[in-house]
Design a protein around this motif. Structure first.
Motif, short mmCIF file in Angstrom:
data_model
loop_
_atom_site.label_atom_id
_atom_site.label_comp_id
_atom_site.label_asym_id
_atom_site.label_seq_id
_atom_site.Cartn_x
_atom_site.Cartn_y
_atom_site.Cartn_z
N VAL A 1 0.56 -1.33 0.03
CA VAL A 1 -0.04 0.06 0.18
C VAL A 1 0.82 1.25 -0.04
O VAL A 1 0.55 2.13 -0.58
CB VAL A 1 -1.02 0.20 1.13
CG1 VAL A 1 -1.61 1.22 1.40
CG2 VAL A 1 -2.11 -1.05 1.00
N ARG A 2 2.09 1.30 0.88
CA ARG A 2 2.74 2.30 0.81
C ARG A 2 3.60 2.52 -0.73
O ARG A 2 3.78 3.75 -0.94
CB ARG A 2 3.90 2.19 1.88
CG ARG A 2 3.58 2.48 3.28
CD ARG A 2 4.61 2.05 4.33
NE ARG A 2 4.20 2.51 5.63
CZ ARG A 2 3.54 1.95 6.40
NH1 ARG A 2 2.75 0.90 6.08
NH2 ARG A 2 3.39 2.70 7.64
N ALA B 1 16.78 12.81 -1.41
CA ALA B 1 15.83 11.96 -0.95
C ALA B 1 15.88 10.64 -1.99
O ALA B 1 15.61 9.62 -1.74
CB ALA B 1 14.35 12.39 -0.91
N VAL B 2 15.86 10.88 -3.28
CA VAL B 2 16.07 9.85 -4.31
C VAL B 2 17.22 9.16 -3.99
O VAL B 2 17.18 7.73 -4.42
CB VAL B 2 15.83 10.52 -5.56
CG1 VAL B 2 15.81 9.47 -6.62
CG2 VAL B 2 14.52 11.32 -5.81
N ARG B 3 18.48 9.92 -4.10
CA ARG B 3 19.62 9.03 -3.88
C ARG B 3 19.66 8.33 -2.56
O ARG B 3 20.37 7.02 -2.61
CB ARG B 3 21.00 10.13 -3.63
CG ARG B 3 21.10 10.92 -4.95
CD ARG B 3 22.51 11.48 -5.06
NE ARG B 3 22.78 12.43 -3.79
CZ ARG B 3 22.45 13.67 -3.82
NH1 ARG B 3 21.95 13.99 -5.02
NH2 ARG B 3 22.80 14.29 -2.78
N GLU B 4 18.99 8.51 -1.56
CA GLU B 4 19.02 7.85 -0.56
C GLU B 4 18.34 6.66 -0.49
O GLU B 4 18.46 5.41 -0.15
CB GLU B 4 18.48 8.65 0.65
CG GLU B 4 19.03 9.66 1.51
CD GLU B 4 18.69 10.46 2.48
OE1 GLU B 4 17.52 10.37 2.98
OE2 GLU B 4 19.13 11.51 2.98
N TYR B 5 17.21 6.67 -1.28
CA TYR B 5 16.28 5.58 -1.55
C TYR B 5 17.17 4.64 -2.55
O TYR B 5 16.99 3.28 -2.12
CB TYR B 5 14.95 6.09 -2.14
CG TYR B 5 14.08 5.03 -2.62
CD1 TYR B 5 13.52 4.33 -1.80
CD2 TYR B 5 13.81 4.82 -4.05
CE1 TYR B 5 12.69 3.35 -2.10
CE2 TYR B 5 12.96 3.73 -4.46
CZ TYR B 5 12.26 2.85 -3.64
OH TYR B 5 11.34 1.95 -3.84
N GLY B 6 17.63 5.35 -3.46
CA GLY B 6 18.39 4.34 -4.44
C GLY B 6 19.59 3.64 -3.65
O GLY B 6 19.75 2.31 -4.23
N GLU B 7 20.22 4.26 -2.81
CA GLU B 7 21.36 3.66 -1.96
C GLU B 7 20.60 2.62 -1.01
O GLU B 7 21.16 1.26 -0.85
CB GLU B 7 21.97 4.59 -0.89
CG GLU B 7 22.82 4.07 -0.02
CD GLU B 7 24.10 3.32 -0.74
OE1 GLU B 7 24.74 2.74 -0.09
OE2 GLU B 7 24.06 3.49 -1.78
N LEU C 1 8.13 7.00 1.96
CA LEU C 1 7.12 5.74 1.92
C LEU C 1 7.71 4.70 1.09
O LEU C 1 7.59 3.51 1.55
CB LEU C 1 5.84 6.21 0.96
CG LEU C 1 4.76 7.30 1.64
CD1 LEU C 1 3.77 7.62 0.65
CD2 LEU C 1 4.00 6.71 2.90
N GLY C 2 8.76 4.89 0.28
CA GLY C 2 9.33 3.72 -0.55
C GLY C 2 10.25 3.10 0.42
O GLY C 2 10.29 1.85 0.69
N SER D 1 9.07 -1.38 -5.92
CA SER D 1 9.98 -0.57 -5.33
C SER D 1 10.99 -0.17 -6.57
O SER D 1 11.66 1.06 -6.72
CB SER D 1 10.92 -1.17 -4.19
OG SER D 1 11.73 -2.39 -4.68
N GLN D 2 11.49 -1.17 -7.35
CA GLN D 2 12.23 -0.79 -8.62
C GLN D 2 11.27 0.29 -9.58
O GLN D 2 11.88 1.31 -10.21
CB GLN D 2 12.34 -2.12 -9.43
CG GLN D 2 13.34 -2.79 -8.97
CD GLN D 2 13.77 -4.09 -9.61
OE1 GLN D 2 12.56 -4.82 -10.10
NE2 GLN D 2 14.69 -4.58 -9.65
#
Length: 471
Positions: A362-363, A419-425, A384-385, A404-405
């Motif tokens: 859901v997230r 934020a995107v870089r952290e999520y990608g890491e 959320l991701g 998630s991909q």
């Protein structure tokens, strides 16, 4: 070569050649003998699988313990010393004389009756008895309930073996004799065990195997007129087609099953999980919304539970699971406003559940919708991701991996943001928990976002590594 004992011969005749099937009947005989003898201690006597294997191979230097012998005698009706003797000690009886050798009988008196009343009653009792009693049937049915209840905690990895053994036991028992009521229940249990394996096979990406198990479930359920199990199996066939990317087929299978019984409680799942999600992928907004509306209407009619039922349950879909599936369909339709409003309504129901899979998915749906807005909130979407990945970490949930991909790829225009870089890491670190071969294949297929599931290896009994988990 195994020594052919009378024990082995009798077990073969009764279709008790697997340890699981034998153990059920041995325990039943132990309970019966304990009650008859007034000796509760006998009910706890057990035979190990290793001991059973030695018996079947004839490797026995001395008789088992006295209590074990008593129970075997109760089960098979022969003295223990005879059971463990070679079959050659019991030569076959002489063959019946050929018809030509039989002297002609005198003319029968039509008023005389040679029928033995006791034999008539004994034969009727034999036909009414079988190799399974109500206690055993109740136990097998309870195992179906346990598997469905534990599925979202243990996944197919932890439950495949148990479910496969349950199905095998059903097949073994069905090869014997039961009265009609018991046989019908055994058909239902075996059909459901096969259906569960079909669902798990979808989760492991073994789509041909899933089709075979579902076909078995349909064959057995239709043989006894079990519409509930039949429609559930049709829903699982639609589910398999959806995850195989065959959205037209997923919709068609679900629609055909709904036509079979439009007002049945199982139609809720068929409409929202089968039709609406597939129609969302096909960008058919009108038909998808119609399917969602009909599913909610049926939910009200059947007064289903508000909570989040197990994704693999044979019960009708609970309202929370119906709404979660509707959310996924509307994400595919890019109906952002509806998704965000629906997520707010759903939040409390989902958060109260113990299904980390559903909370994670859901997230990810909401995060995708947040990026689809006219004014995307990138930081909120990435947060959320990250929450979704954290929730899914205890189990290898590949539907979370897939979404998630997708989320990371949708965030490509903002790749320079922290934020995107952290999520990608986080995705990269999660991907490094994979075995080298799998991680390498994922890097090749999706350079920007590694797959997301932990390092625990799957049971070798599974047909293939898991693909997509259910929603």
């Amino acid at each position: 070569m195994p020594r052919n004992t009378l024990l082995r011969q009798l077990l073969e005749e009764r279709h008790l050649t697997t340890y699981t099937a034998f153990e059920v009947q041995f325990s039943r005989a132990a309970r019966n003998l304990a009650e008859e003898a007034g000796d509760p201690r006998l009910a706890s006597v057990a035979v190990s699988s290793r001991q059973f294997d030695r018996w079947m191979s004839g490797e026995l230097k001395q008789l088992p313990r006295p209590d074990t012998c008593r129970i075997l005698e109760e089960l098979l009706g022969r003295a223990a010393r005879d059971l463990f003797a070679s079959v050659s000690a019991y030569p076959p009886t002489a063959p019946e004389p050929l018809a030509a050798d039989v002297p002609p009988s005198p003319q029968a008196d039509p008023t005389a009756h040679d029928d033995d009343p006791a034999a008539i009653v004994a034969r009727a009792r034999q036909l009414a008895c079988g190799n399974v009693d109500q206690t055993t049937l109740s136990f097998l049915a309870s195992r179906i309930d346990v598997i469905t209840e534990r599925y979202e905690k243990d996944g197919p990895d932890g439950l495949w073996g148990q479910t496969s053994s349950l199905r095998s036991m059903g097949h073994t028992l069905l090869a014997g004799q039961q009265p009609p009521s018991a046989r019908r229940e055994l058909f239902r249990i075996t059909a459901r065990a096969g259906g569960l394996l079909g669902y798990m096979a979808v989760n492991t990406g073994a789509f041909p195997l899933a089709e075979a198990y579902c076909a078995e479930a349909l064959e057995l359920s239709r043989a006894i007129g079990d519409l509930d199990t039949e429609m559930w199996a049709c829903g699982t066939q639609s589910f398999a087609a959806y995850y195989a990317g065959r959205y037209d087929e997923a919709d068609a299978r679900a629609a055909a099953a709904v036509d079979r019984a439009p007002n049945h409680p199982q139609a809720i799942r068929l409409l929202v999980n089968g039709r609406a999600r597939a129609l969302g992928k096909l960008s058919d907004r009108n038909q998808a919304e119609r399917a969602i509306g009909r599913a909610l209407e049926l939910s009200d009619r059947h007064d289903v539970t508000l909570g989040l039922t197990s994704c693999i349950s044979f019960l009708p879909y609970g309202r929370a699971r119906t709404l979660a599936n509707a959310l996924t369909a509307r994400v595919a339709l890019q109906d952002t406003g509806h998704v965000l409003r629906g997520a707010e309504d759903l939040d409390d129901l989902v958060e109260k559940s113990d299904s980390a899979w559903s909370r994670s998915l859901v997230r990810l749906d909401v995060a995708t919708a947040v990026l689809q807005q006219r004014a995307p909130d990138v930081e909120h979407a990435m947060s959320l991701g990250q929450q979704a990945i954290t929730l899914a970490s205890p189990l290898p949930i590949s539907s979370v991996r897939q979404r998630s991909q997708d989320l990371y790829e949708r965030a490509a225009p903002w790749r320079s943001r922290p934020a995107v870089r952290e999520y990608g890491e986080q995705l990269r670190v999660w991907g490094h928990q994979l075995p080298p071969a799998e991680a390498g294949s994922l890097r090749r297929s999706s350079p920007g976002a590694l797959a997301a599931y932990p390092a625990q290896r799957r049971s070798r009994s599974l047909p293939r590594p898991p693909a997509d988990r259910p929603e």
